[in-house]
Motif scaffolding. Structure first.
Motif, mmCIF file in Angstrom:
data_model
loop_
_atom_site.group_PDB
_atom_site.id
_atom_site.type_symbol
_atom_site.label_atom_id
_atom_site.label_comp_id
_atom_site.label_asym_id
_atom_site.label_seq_id
_atom_site.Cartn_x
_atom_site.Cartn_y
_atom_site.Cartn_z
ATOM 1 N N LYS A 40 0.835 -1.212 0.000
ATOM 2 C CA LYS A 40 0.000 0.000 0.000
ATOM 3 C C LYS A 40 0.872 1.266 0.000
ATOM 4 O O LYS A 40 0.663 2.177 -0.809
ATOM 5 C CB LYS A 40 -0.923 0.009 1.235
ATOM 6 C CG LYS A 40 -1.817 -1.220 1.349
ATOM 7 C CD LYS A 40 -2.716 -1.169 2.567
ATOM 8 C CE LYS A 40 -1.970 -1.167 3.896
ATOM 9 N NZ LYS A 40 -1.213 -2.418 4.173
ATOM 10 N N SER A 41 1.814 1.297 0.931
ATOM 11 C CA SER A 41 2.692 2.476 0.992
ATOM 12 C C SER A 41 3.501 2.604 -0.290
ATOM 13 O O SER A 41 3.719 3.715 -0.796
ATOM 14 C CB SER A 41 3.645 2.370 2.184
ATOM 15 O OG SER A 41 2.924 2.376 3.386
ATOM 16 N N THR A 42 3.927 1.476 -0.790
ATOM 17 C CA THR A 42 4.705 1.490 -2.028
ATOM 18 C C THR A 42 3.890 2.145 -3.146
ATOM 19 O O THR A 42 4.402 3.003 -3.885
ATOM 20 C CB THR A 42 5.090 0.053 -2.418
ATOM 21 O OG1 THR A 42 5.819 -0.519 -1.329
ATOM 22 C CG2 THR A 42 5.936 0.020 -3.671
ATOM 23 N N GLY B 223 -2.846 10.192 1.770
ATOM 24 C CA GLY B 223 -2.649 9.973 3.197
ATOM 25 C C GLY B 223 -2.247 8.531 3.451
ATOM 26 O O GLY B 223 -2.939 7.604 3.057
ATOM 27 N N ASP B 224 -1.083 8.345 4.091
ATOM 28 C CA ASP B 224 -0.648 6.980 4.420
ATOM 29 C C ASP B 224 -0.936 6.743 5.899
ATOM 30 O O ASP B 224 -0.194 7.208 6.765
ATOM 31 C CB ASP B 224 0.836 6.808 4.107
ATOM 32 C CG ASP B 224 1.238 5.336 4.110
ATOM 33 O OD1 ASP B 224 0.444 4.492 4.582
ATOM 34 O OD2 ASP B 224 2.364 5.034 3.646
ATOM 35 N N GLU B 225 -2.005 6.050 6.185
ATOM 36 C CA GLU B 225 -2.479 5.810 7.550
ATOM 37 C C GLU B 225 -2.502 7.103 8.364
ATOM 38 O O GLU B 225 -1.899 7.169 9.436
ATOM 39 C CB GLU B 225 -1.606 4.749 8.240
ATOM 40 C CG GLU B 225 -1.630 3.423 7.480
ATOM 41 C CD GLU B 225 -0.840 2.343 8.205
ATOM 42 O OE1 GLU B 225 -0.997 2.246 9.426
ATOM 43 O OE2 GLU B 225 -0.079 1.619 7.532
ATOM 44 N N PRO B 226 -3.194 8.123 7.874
ATOM 45 C CA PRO B 226 -3.159 9.427 8.558
ATOM 46 C C PRO B 226 -3.772 9.385 9.949
ATOM 47 O O PRO B 226 -3.488 10.255 10.770
ATOM 48 C CB PRO B 226 -3.968 10.343 7.634
ATOM 49 C CG PRO B 226 -4.851 9.434 6.844
ATOM 50 C CD PRO B 226 -4.066 8.165 6.672
HETATM 51 MG MG LIG Z 1 2.555 1.196 4.834
#
Ligand SMILES: [Mg+2]
Ligand SMILES: Nc1ncnc2c1ncn2[C@@H]1O[C@H](COP(=O)(O)OP(=O)(O)OP(=O)(O)O)[C@@H](O)[C@H]1O
Lengths: 231, 399
Positions: free
Chosen positions: A55-57, A176-179
């Motif tokens: 996901k982050s990638t 947003g990455d796990e904001p």
């Molecule tokens: Mg991640």
């Protein structure tokens, strides 16, 4: 104009056949496997999936923080896979706002100054900068905390400053990455409400990674990433 | 808020580290300025020597003396064309006197021919009435104004000195002098703490075998441009005599002496650059520690859209500012310690070696410029590190 191009006109994010591999110590790990994604302008999407699913990638590729091994990525009309690092950096300053799980504010700057920071990348008077930063802080509901340093703010407030910083340049896309990953329920709800508002009232395209099903419910679309492809 | 402002705020972030770094830079610059000033001042001392003042001494060693009549021979020396080579000449003896009341304070005591002394050493100034008294008082002495102040001596005081070289007077009495005058000087290179007294009074008192002997002859050549030929002519005059001489002009004598200390000067000069290297290490250490601690801040600035170049210059600005923050107290400290305190002390007490011990504006400029450039260089490695920083990997580590 070909059919394919006209389709991407309405897309804030268009990803075609993207492969992302990491090579570490001779081992190649394929994280994204020929992934396709179309995010229409003005949509609010949640991205879910198990830890390590990429996901982050994927978000990093959309933000131009990283480059795909192969495939096409078009964000806010720019072909990121064809641009140089410096070009992408300038592009990012104008087109994408990023909100991380850890708020990443500069501790030596006040809330207002943290929000002003991205505006230093654009030609404007300091008065104009200040005014725009004030407006952004008003939007996130922190007009009464402008002179506060990050250490004087709660986690939720820090994240709201980070959001103000992400929107102050008026970007088309917010990532947003796990904001809400570090926040309690109430603070998380406030942040999510803010996202909804940014999406609805200001027409921002938002793509947000989350592990929290309640958070995902706020989005208009929920996508799941598994084994390198979107379900 | 702007980027230089951000650099300044980052500087103040760790006050203890900042204070230590600034102090380190200041002390390093103080050392640098001290060493440079010593080297330059020593080097400059030769400008105060006279090319036309010649000193004739025993060929073998300074310690051995010459017959007094050599002084007349030097004075009367003529060139091939029959014209005089010497326009003034005097003779002196090292007395090695000590004041028992000031056992541990060294000062030079020299017996000088009162008739001719001031014609050769015309930088030495004695008021007319005191000079008259000197000529009229056989045991009269004129002392340097600084020496008089130091020992609280006044005109009219009687002083008894002991001499390990000459012992007591021939008649068994001590060497007693009457201070008849104080001298001042127009040249910074003249020692203001010497005790001069009349050569004839000394000659009266010494044992028979020491009578009519002079320690050295000082003369002034008519033509400074031909000093080398005149010195050769003087020594040639005594070539066939029992006692041969060695004559040097003051500048060459000083340079010969400098030859001995030149390796010391070279080392001091070398050390001053080592100090700058240490300065660089102090700064590099401080700046890279700070930058390392803030890695993820730089990563998030990159994520916002700041270019590698911008972040690198932010860091270079910071390291240069820290260096300058140390350079300013460094210069002030140098002024107070080297220029004011040390300068006064050395110029009074070691005028022959350090006639002018003052920091040159140029040296301050050199110190500030060096600190600035070194500050810039100290920031290069951290700046490059940040410029190459991989945003994704660094933000992963935080999250
Ligand atoms: Mg991640
Ligand atoms: N820079 C990198 N070098 C090597 N491997 C990497 C790198 N970045 C990510 N990976 C690998 O890629 C895979 C996906 O990582 P990613 O961070 O995108 O997962 P994620 O879905 O965001 O997980 P989480 O929900 O835990 O945040 C993981 O196996 C990870 O180890």
């Amino acid at each position: 104009m070909s059919a394919e191009q006209s389709k991407s006109v309405g897309s804030a994010i268009s990803i075609k056949g993207v492969v992302k591999e990491f090579t570490r110590g001779g081992q190649t790990l394929r994280v994204l496997n020929s992934l396709d994604l179309e995010v229409p302008e003005g949509s609010f999407e949640a991205l879910m999936g198990p830890s390590g699913s990429g996901k982050s990638t994927l978000l990093n590729l959309i933000a131009g923080l990283d480059k795909p091994t192969s495939g096409e990525i078009t964000v806010a009309g720019a072909r990121l896979d064809r641009m140089s690092d410096a070009e992408i950096t300038s592009w990012r300053a104008a087109n994408v706002g990023i909100v991380f799980q850890s708020y990443n504010l500069l501790p030596v700057l006040t809330a207002l100054e943290n929000v002003e920071l991205p505006l230093l990348l654009h030609k404007m008077t300091s008065a104009e900068r200040k005014k725009r930063a004030q407006i952004a802080l008003e939007i996130v509901g922190l007009s009464d905390r402008m002179g506060h340093y990050p250490r004087m703010l709660s986690g939720g407030q820090e994240q709201r400053v980070a959001i103000a910083r992400a929107i102050v340049n008026d970007p088309k896309v917010i990532i947003g990455d796990e904001p809400t990953g570090d926040l309690d329920r109430n603070s998380a709800d406030e942040i999510l409400k803010l996202f909804e508002q940014l999406n609805r009232e200001l027409g921002k395209t938002i793509i947000m990674v989350t592990h929290d099903p309640e958070a995902a419910e706020r989005a208009t679309v929920i996508r799941r990433l598994n084994k390198g492809v979107l379900a | 808020m702007n980027l230089p402002g951000l650099a300044v705020r980052n500087i103040y972030r760790n006050p203890v580290r900042l204070a230590l770094t600034v102090a380190g830079v200041a002390v390093a610059l103080l050392t640098f300025v001290t060493l440079r000033t010593a080297v330059m001042s020593w080097d400059e001392a030769k400008n105060y020597t006279l090319k036309d003042r010649l000193v004739t001494r025993h060929k073998i060693t300074f310690v051995m003396d010459l017959p007094k009549n050599y002084a007349d021979d030097v004075r009367d020396l003529k060139g091939a064309d029959g014209k005089p080579l010497i326009r003034a000449s005097t003779f002196l003896n090292w007395f090695g006197g000590k004041d028992p009341a000031h056992e541990n304070d060294f000062f030079a005591t020299i017996a000088a021919d009162h008739n001719t002394f001031l014609t050769v050493y015309d930088e030495i100034k004695i008021p007319d009435d005191q000079l008259k008294a000197f000529n009229e008082t056989r045991n009269g002495a004129v002392v340097g104004d600084l020496l008089a102040t130091k020992f609280n001596w006044k005109v009219g005081d009687n002083i008894t000195l002991e001499s390990p070289i000459y012992g007591l007077r021939e008649n068994g009495e001590p060497w007693t002098f009457k201070i008849v005058g104080l001298y001042s000087t127009t040249s910074k290179a003249v020692d203001r703490q010497t005790f001069y007294f009349r050569w004839d009074y000394m000659n009266d008192g010494v044992r028979a075998e020491a009578k009519d002997r002079v320690g050295w002859i000082a003369s002034r050549s008519v033509d400074a441009a031909h000093a080398a030929e005149v010195t050769a002519a003087i020594d040639k005059r005594f070539d066939d005599a029992d006692t041969q001489t060695l004559t040097q002009d003051e500048a060459s004598f000083f340079q010969g002496f400098m030859g001995m200390v030149s390796s010391v000067l070279a080392i001091m000069s070398y050390l001053s650059y080592i100090i700058l290297a240490i300065l660089g290490l102090i700064l590099a250490n401080a700046i890279s520690m700070s930058v390392r601690e803030r890695t993820n801040e730089y990563a998030s600035m990159k994520a916002i859209g700041f270019h590698a170049k911008t972040l690198a210059s932010l860091i270079l600005t910071e390291s240069t500012l820290i260096a300058l923050a140390g350079a300013i107290p460094g210069v002030i400290l140098s002024y107070l310690i080297v220029d004011v305190a040390l300068g006064d002390f050395l110029e009074y007490n070691l005028a022959n070696f350090f006639p002018v011990f003052r920091v040159k504006i140029w040296t301050y400029a050199e110190a500030v410029a060096a600190a600035t450039v070194i500050g810039l260089f100290a920031g290069i490695v951290p700046a490059l590190t940040v410029a190459r920083l991989n945003v994704v990997e660094n933000l992963r580590r935080v999250a």
